[in-house]
Design a protein around this motif. Sequence first.
Motif, PDB file in Angstrom:
ATOM      1  N   PHE A 175      -0.378  -6.130 -20.261  1.00 41.37           N
ATOM      2  CA  PHE A 175      -1.615  -6.442 -20.959  1.00 41.37           C
ATOM      3  C   PHE A 175      -2.241  -5.130 -21.430  1.00 41.37           C
ATOM      4  N   PRO A 176      -3.307  -5.182 -22.214  1.00 45.19           N
ATOM      5  CA  PRO A 176      -3.879  -3.934 -22.732  1.00 45.19           C
ATOM      6  C   PRO A 176      -4.274  -2.910 -21.661  1.00 45.19           C
ATOM      7  N   GLU A 177      -4.805  -3.392 -20.508  1.00 48.40           N
ATOM      8  CA  GLU A 177      -5.308  -2.453 -19.505  1.00 48.40           C
ATOM      9  C   GLU A 177      -4.560  -2.498 -18.180  1.00 48.40           C
ATOM     10  N   PHE A 178      -3.718  -3.480 -17.994  1.00 45.27           N
ATOM     11  CA  PHE A 178      -2.998  -3.594 -16.717  1.00 45.27           C
ATOM     12  C   PHE A 178      -1.686  -4.330 -16.914  1.00 45.27           C
ATOM     13  N   SER A 179      -0.861  -4.340 -15.865  1.00 41.60           N
ATOM     14  CA  SER A 179       0.471  -4.949 -15.946  1.00 41.60           C
ATOM     15  C   SER A 179       0.693  -5.906 -14.784  1.00 41.60           C
ATOM     16  N   TYR A 192       7.057  -9.883  -3.894  1.00 38.74           N
ATOM     17  CA  TYR A 192       5.625  -9.918  -4.166  1.00 38.74           C
ATOM     18  C   TYR A 192       5.370  -9.925  -5.669  1.00 38.74           C
ATOM     19  N   GLU A 193       4.184 -10.407  -6.040  1.00 40.72           N
ATOM     20  CA  GLU A 193       3.689 -10.217  -7.396  1.00 40.72           C
ATOM     21  C   GLU A 193       2.343  -9.514  -7.305  1.00 40.72           C
ATOM     22  N   ALA A 194       2.080  -8.684  -8.298  1.00 38.86           N
ATOM     23  CA  ALA A 194       0.861  -7.884  -8.268  1.00 38.86           C
ATOM     24  C   ALA A 194       0.409  -7.577  -9.689  1.00 38.86           C
ATOM     25  N   PHE A 195      -0.837  -7.132  -9.799  1.00 37.32           N
ATOM     26  CA  PHE A 195      -1.374  -6.627 -11.057  1.00 37.32           C
ATOM     27  C   PHE A 195      -1.815  -5.192 -10.808  1.00 37.32           C
ATOM     28  N   ALA A 196      -1.284  -4.293 -11.634  1.00 37.01           N
ATOM     29  CA  ALA A 196      -1.535  -2.865 -11.449  1.00 37.01           C
ATOM     30  C   ALA A 196      -2.144  -2.256 -12.700  1.00 37.01           C
ATOM     31  N   HIS A 197      -2.972  -1.258 -12.504  1.00 36.50           N
ATOM     32  CA  HIS A 197      -3.606  -0.573 -13.627  1.00 36.50           C
ATOM     33  C   HIS A 197      -2.567   0.118 -14.505  1.00 36.50           C
ATOM     34  N   GLY A 198      -2.824   0.120 -15.807  1.00 36.38           N
ATOM     35  CA  GLY A 198      -2.026   0.891 -16.740  1.00 36.38           C
ATOM     36  C   GLY A 198      -0.794   0.190 -17.274  1.00 36.38           C
ATOM     37  N   ILE A 199      -0.100   0.902 -18.178  1.00 38.55           N
ATOM     38  CA  ILE A 199       1.102   0.407 -18.836  1.00 38.55           C
ATOM     39  C   ILE A 199       2.302   1.196 -18.300  1.00 38.55           C
ATOM     40  N   GLU A 244       8.525 -20.461  -1.347  1.00 33.76           N
ATOM     41  CA  GLU A 244       7.786 -19.887  -2.474  1.00 33.76           C
ATOM     42  C   GLU A 244       6.360 -20.411  -2.466  1.00 33.76           C
ATOM     43  N   ALA A 245       5.422 -19.515  -2.698  1.00 30.23           N
ATOM     44  CA  ALA A 245       4.002 -19.870  -2.775  1.00 30.23           C
ATOM     45  C   ALA A 245       3.455 -19.351  -4.098  1.00 30.23           C
ATOM     46  N   PRO A 246       2.933 -20.216  -4.962  1.00 30.16           N
ATOM     47  CA  PRO A 246       2.421 -19.775  -6.263  1.00 30.16           C
ATOM     48  C   PRO A 246       1.229 -18.852  -6.114  1.00 30.16           C
ATOM     49  N   LEU A 247       0.955 -18.097  -7.160  1.00 30.61           N
ATOM     50  CA  LEU A 247      -0.203 -17.197  -7.164  1.00 30.61           C
ATOM     51  C   LEU A 247      -1.488 -17.964  -6.871  1.00 30.61           C
ATOM     52  N   LYS A 248      -2.413 -17.320  -6.163  1.00 26.49           N
ATOM     53  CA  LYS A 248      -3.730 -17.902  -5.949  1.00 26.49           C
ATOM     54  C   LYS A 248      -4.483 -17.941  -7.284  1.00 26.49           C
ATOM     55  N   ALA A 249      -5.527 -18.761  -7.354  1.00 25.24           N
ATOM     56  CA  ALA A 249      -6.227 -19.008  -8.619  1.00 25.24           C
ATOM     57  C   ALA A 249      -6.769 -17.732  -9.248  1.00 25.24           C
ATOM     58  N   ASP A 250      -7.297 -16.797  -8.409  1.00 19.02           N
ATOM     59  CA  ASP A 250      -7.895 -15.584  -8.993  1.00 19.02           C
ATOM     60  C   ASP A 250      -6.851 -14.716  -9.682  1.00 19.02           C
ATOM     61  N   MET A 251      -5.643 -14.629  -9.101  1.00 20.85           N
ATOM     62  CA  MET A 251      -4.588 -13.852  -9.736  1.00 20.85           C
ATOM     63  C   MET A 251      -3.956 -14.616 -10.894  1.00 20.85           C
ATOM     64  N   ALA A 252      -3.737 -15.917 -10.715  1.00 21.04           N
ATOM     65  CA  ALA A 252      -3.134 -16.718 -11.782  1.00 21.04           C
ATOM     66  C   ALA A 252      -3.993 -16.703 -13.045  1.00 21.04           C
ATOM     67  N   SER A 253      -5.308 -16.659 -12.876  1.00 20.27           N
ATOM     68  CA  SER A 253      -6.209 -16.673 -14.035  1.00 20.27           C
ATOM     69  C   SER A 253      -6.033 -15.424 -14.894  1.00 20.27           C
ATOM     70  N   LEU A 254      -5.609 -14.316 -14.285  1.00 21.26           N
ATOM     71  CA  LEU A 254      -5.402 -13.084 -15.056  1.00 21.26           C
ATOM     72  C   LEU A 254      -4.280 -13.248 -16.054  1.00 21.26           C
ATOM     73  N   VAL A 255      -3.282 -14.070 -15.720  1.00 22.95           N
ATOM     74  CA  VAL A 255      -2.162 -14.309 -16.622  1.00 22.95           C
ATOM     75  C   VAL A 255      -2.602 -15.155 -17.808  1.00 22.95           C
ATOM     76  N   TYR A 256      -3.304 -16.251 -17.513  1.00 20.46           N
ATOM     77  CA  TYR A 256      -3.652 -17.219 -18.562  1.00 20.46           C
ATOM     78  C   TYR A 256      -4.787 -16.702 -19.456  1.00 20.46           C
ATOM     79  N   VAL A 257      -5.769 -16.042 -18.862  1.00 21.33           N
ATOM     80  CA  VAL A 257      -6.929 -15.569 -19.638  1.00 21.33           C
ATOM     81  C   VAL A 257      -6.556 -14.445 -20.582  1.00 21.33           C
ATOM     82  N   ASN A 258      -5.594 -13.592 -20.174  1.00 20.63           N
ATOM     83  CA  ASN A 258      -5.284 -12.404 -20.963  1.00 20.63           C
ATOM     84  C   ASN A 258      -4.123 -12.587 -21.920  1.00 20.63           C
ATOM     85  N   ARG A 259      -3.486 -13.749 -21.938  1.00 22.14           N
ATOM     86  CA  ARG A 259      -2.380 -13.950 -22.883  1.00 22.14           C
ATOM     87  C   ARG A 259      -2.897 -14.465 -24.228  1.00 22.14           C
TER      88      ARG A 259
END
Length: 298
Positions: A217-221, A169-176, A283-298
């Motif tokens: 990222f600053p607020e999540f990982s 799985y891939e996920a985005f979690a709060h904090g560092i 393999e199934a790539p991240l959905k757009a809402d999750m993928a956008s977190l990678v591109y927008v925050n880099r």
Amino acid sequence: MKSLKPFQLTYTAHESVILREALNGWGISKRTLASVKYGGGTILVNGEEVTVRHVLGIGDAVTVIFPIEELGAGLQAEAGPLDIVYEDEALLIVDKPALQNTIPSREHPEGSLANLVAGHFAANKIPATLHIATRLDRDTSGLVCIAKNRHIHHMLSMQQKDKRMKRQYEAFAHGIFESQRFTITEPIGRKGTSIIEREVRCDGQFAETEVEVLHQFPEFSHVKLQLNTGRTHQIRVHLAHIGHPLLGDDLYGGKRDILARQALHCRILELVHPVSGNPLRFEAPLKADMASLVYVNR
């Protein structure tokens, strides 16, 4: 549909043995065997119907014709979009969107993945029902493995038990996170005050999750997770337990200000084909809402 050719498998006997014992060695469970015997199936040896007490000879061809299974009375076939990643006579692998139930519920009786799969089978005259081997929560997106009959489901369950089926799985979690790679080994059980929530508790079932931090990222990982067990809400509970709930997972302490659903996606599924024995990887790539977190925050 009953007139269509049912699912069948053929095996070759490599020793002189009672048929019942041979079937057990080939992975035919007692429950499946009972459904074959009493549910309209047939067992043939060299083309002739026999009982399970028949003694096989070396080289005998054993054909198990499985009964056609009916959909459960509570499951209605529906037409709708279905992202099929792989399909053959035994398996169906689909990429589930977020905000879709895997099976119908009281709150969402229609539009579930199971409803649409049943509709797909009906529309294409596929003589199968569905047994979901890897269920995902409503908010979770990604790969789901579905067996087309009871025997295949049993074989997949054995793979899960033996840890031959792997889900990443891939996920985005709060904090560092302090560590880049680590394993969470904490027992999980039902929370006493809820019929839905789970929690880490000493009397729970053994649960193990491997974690790798991909980017902070600053607020999540952004994290990658390997399930070594398959407990209900396992990733969500384990990450919340160590102080890093998933983004959007308000049931376990996550906030919805960044993402409006729990940020969890089943990206990779590996298994051994229950009929051919060949290794499979999807393999199934991240959905757009999750993928956008990678591109927008880099």
